[in-house]
Each structure stands twice: as C-alpha cells, then as structure tokens.
Enzyme design. Structure first.
Site, PDB file in Angstrom:
ATOM      1  N   LEU A   1      45.942   1.467  18.725  1.00 39.65           N
ATOM      2  CA  LEU A   1      45.120   1.173  17.551  1.00 39.65           C
ATOM      3  C   LEU A   1      45.369  -0.225  17.000  1.00 39.65           C
ATOM      4  O   LEU A   1      44.470  -0.855  16.450  1.00 39.65           O
ATOM      5  CB  LEU A   1      45.377   2.228  16.468  1.00 39.65           C
ATOM      6  CG  LEU A   1      45.025   3.669  16.868  1.00 39.65           C
ATOM      7  CD1 LEU A   1      45.436   4.633  15.769  1.00 39.65           C
ATOM      8  CD2 LEU A   1      43.537   3.797  17.154  1.00 39.65           C
ATOM      9  N   ASP A   2      46.591  -0.720  17.144  1.00 42.09           N
ATOM     10  CA  ASP A   2      46.913  -2.087  16.700  1.00 42.09           C
ATOM     11  C   ASP A   2      47.137  -2.951  17.935  1.00 42.09           C
ATOM     12  O   ASP A   2      48.254  -3.290  18.284  1.00 42.09           O
ATOM     13  CB  ASP A   2      48.151  -2.079  15.793  1.00 42.09           C
ATOM     14  CG  ASP A   2      48.438  -3.466  15.211  1.00 42.09           C
ATOM     15  OD1 ASP A   2      47.511  -4.299  15.161  1.00 42.09           O
ATOM     16  OD2 ASP A   2      49.595  -3.721  14.832  1.00 42.09           O
ATOM     17  N   PHE A   3      46.034  -3.291  18.597  1.00 44.04           N
ATOM     18  CA  PHE A   3      46.094  -4.020  19.872  1.00 44.04           C
ATOM     19  C   PHE A   3      46.095  -5.512  19.583  1.00 44.04           C
ATOM     20  O   PHE A   3      45.061  -6.119  19.363  1.00 44.04           O
ATOM     21  CB  PHE A   3      44.886  -3.649  20.727  1.00 44.04           C
ATOM     22  CG  PHE A   3      45.032  -3.982  22.190  1.00 44.04           C
ATOM     23  CD1 PHE A   3      45.120  -5.292  22.624  1.00 44.04           C
ATOM     24  CD2 PHE A   3      45.069  -2.979  23.142  1.00 44.04           C
ATOM     25  CE1 PHE A   3      45.241  -5.608  23.963  1.00 44.04           C
ATOM     26  CE2 PHE A   3      45.186  -3.276  24.488  1.00 44.04           C
ATOM     27  CZ  PHE A   3      45.273  -4.586  24.900  1.00 44.04           C
ATOM     28  N   GLN A   4      47.292  -6.112  19.571  1.00 45.77           N
ATOM     29  CA  GLN A   4      47.455  -7.540  19.318  1.00 45.77           C
ATOM     30  C   GLN A   4      48.446  -8.104  20.334  1.00 45.77           C
ATOM     31  O   GLN A   4      49.349  -7.382  20.789  1.00 45.77           O
ATOM     32  CB  GLN A   4      48.000  -7.786  17.909  1.00 45.77           C
ATOM     33  CG  GLN A   4      47.124  -7.280  16.785  1.00 45.77           C
ATOM     34  CD  GLN A   4      45.932  -8.172  16.512  1.00 45.77           C
ATOM     35  OE1 GLN A   4      45.913  -9.331  16.934  1.00 45.77           O
ATOM     36  NE2 GLN A   4      44.939  -7.641  15.824  1.00 45.77           N
TER      37      GLN A   4
ATOM     38  N   GLN B   1      52.122  -7.347  20.102  1.00 46.73           N
ATOM     39  CA  GLN B   1      52.611  -6.002  20.379  1.00 46.73           C
ATOM     40  C   GLN B   1      53.164  -5.864  21.797  1.00 46.73           C
ATOM     41  O   GLN B   1      53.640  -4.790  22.171  1.00 46.73           O
ATOM     42  CB  GLN B   1      51.476  -4.982  20.221  1.00 46.73           C
ATOM     43  CG  GLN B   1      50.910  -4.891  18.818  1.00 46.73           C
ATOM     44  CD  GLN B   1      51.864  -4.202  17.864  1.00 46.73           C
ATOM     45  OE1 GLN B   1      52.822  -4.794  17.376  1.00 46.73           O
ATOM     46  NE2 GLN B   1      51.624  -2.932  17.610  1.00 46.73           N
TER      47      GLN B   1
END
Length: 246
Positions: free
Chosen positions: A24-27, A30
């Site tokens: 969900l927090d694809f950066q 990460q």
C-alpha cells in the site's frame, strides 16, 4: 538488475501462500538492495485484501495520471487488483527512470516494449517477468550481437600489457567516474563501442565482472603508459599514428 529483482519480488507477492499481496505504501524508500536482490524493508503496509465489488464499475484502479477499468469476479472481488497496483507502481517509480538507457542499443526496443506494456497494464506480472528474463538471456549470451560487422580486425592486440589507470574521457553509463568503463560480452563488442566513440583510440578488457558475468572494458583516448601484465591485453586502433607509436 534492480528492475529484474523487483519483478521477481512482485511475482512472489502475486503468488504468495497468503494470496496476492499489495504494497500500500509503494515508494523507493521502502526497498533496499541486499547481495544484489531487492528487499522490502517494511511490510506494515502490506495487505492481502482485494477490493470487493458488485459490478465492473466498482473496479476502477485509479492513479494520479491514469485509471484502469478491471473486472468484478464471480466471488465479488476486483480481479488482479493487488497485482496490477504493484506492477503499475513499479512502472512509475522504477521502470520509467531505470529502463530507458540501461541496455545496449540492440536491446533497448525490448525494454521499451516492457515499459509501454506495464505502463498500460497490458502485461501482468507473469508476462513481465518472462519479458525481463528474455532480455537477460539475450544480454548474457551475446545473441543480440549477431549479424554485425567484425571490427576487431581493425585493432592491434598487445598481449601481456595493460594501461595505467588514469582520468580520461567520460561516457555513459560508465562504471567509473574517472573515465569510460563499460560492460561488454566480448572484445568484438568492445571494438564496436570504441569505433562509435570519437575519442576512443584503445581499450582493455579488465578482469572485473558485472552481476551478469560480463567483462568490464576500459576505453582510452590514447594507449600511453603501458605496463606489463601477463593476464591482460591492450587493443589499439590500426591508425597511422598508432603504428608510429608502436
């Protein structure tokens, strides 16, 4: 290497024992490279939940610049939404920046196809991994070099010598900030690269290897400062000026 490793990771997430997992927090922050493999540093924002739906209109995958209509399955879930979300994020955060100039010219059309297909979500993760592995095979095997003129005959080979490392002309994408250091499949490919660069007059195939097993070749504007090295060979252009120096 980064993009292929990411695709392998996303392939695992799409087919994990827990089901299809979405990040969900694809950066980029990460992820981290460990021994040549991309790892996720934080799984707190991972989920196996897939969006519930009653009809296809409930299954639009929205991004800031694009939207993709998906199908609503018979069990009331948006088909492949987790896999497709991961893949498009890989496209917009990694592929668009790393793929366009990261291969020899003969292989760039294959990477452009991957870029376009993932950017439009025409490829799923299975097709994307297969396409990457095809490019890697062509790259490692040297098959992309077929049907090219033989240029190594235009060079004099001095076995038992190498050039002293020094700052020289720059090229892209060089492995060294001091000069032009590129990966090659063979001395023949190195000769073709040298011919394509107006500054290049000589090159040496070093003992260094890349993650694919390819050799690194150092390209120089002049073959000065030769020193003995039993395991090396210097290749110098057969020009009048070179022959006079020899």
């Amino acid at each position: 290497q980064i993009c292929l490793s990411l695709v392998k990771l996303l392939f695992y997430l799409a087919h994990s024992p827990l089901g299809s997992i979405v990040l969900l927090d694809f950066q980029p922050r990460q992820f981290v490279m460990v021994d040549g493999n991309l790892k996720v540093t934080d799984m707190d924002d991972a989920s196996t939940e897939e969006l519930s739906c009653k009809e296809d209109n409930d299954c639009t995958l929205d991004f800031p610049t694009k939207s993709f209509p998906l199908k609503c399955s018979a069990v009331g879930k948006c088909e492949g939404i987790n896999e497709k979300k991961n893949l498009f994020n890989a496209y917009r955060y990694f592929f668009t920046y790393l793929l366009p100039h990261s291969a020899p010219p003969a292989l760039q059309p294959f990477l452009s196809d991957i870029l376009n297909a993932t950017g439009d979500l025409r490829y799923g993760i299975n097709e994307t991994l297969k396409a990457f592995e095809k490019v890697l095979h062509l790259y490692k095997s040297g098959l992309y070099l077929q049907k090219r003129p033989l240029l190594l005959k235009d060079y004099i080979s001095l076995k038992g010598f190498r050039m002293v490392e020094r700052e020289d002309y720059k090229c892209w994408p060089s492995y060294s900030h001091l000069g032009c250091l590129l990966s090659v499949h063979s001395a023949e490919e190195a000769a073709a690269i040298c011919n394509s660069q107006s500054q290049c007059q000589s090159f040496i195939i070093t003992q260094q290897r890349t993650w694919t097993g390819r050799s690194l070749a150092s390209f120089q504007s002049s073959p000065t400062d030769l020193i003995p090295d039993a395991n090396a060979a210097v290749y110098i252009k057969r020009s009048a000026s070179s022959e006079e120096r020899l």
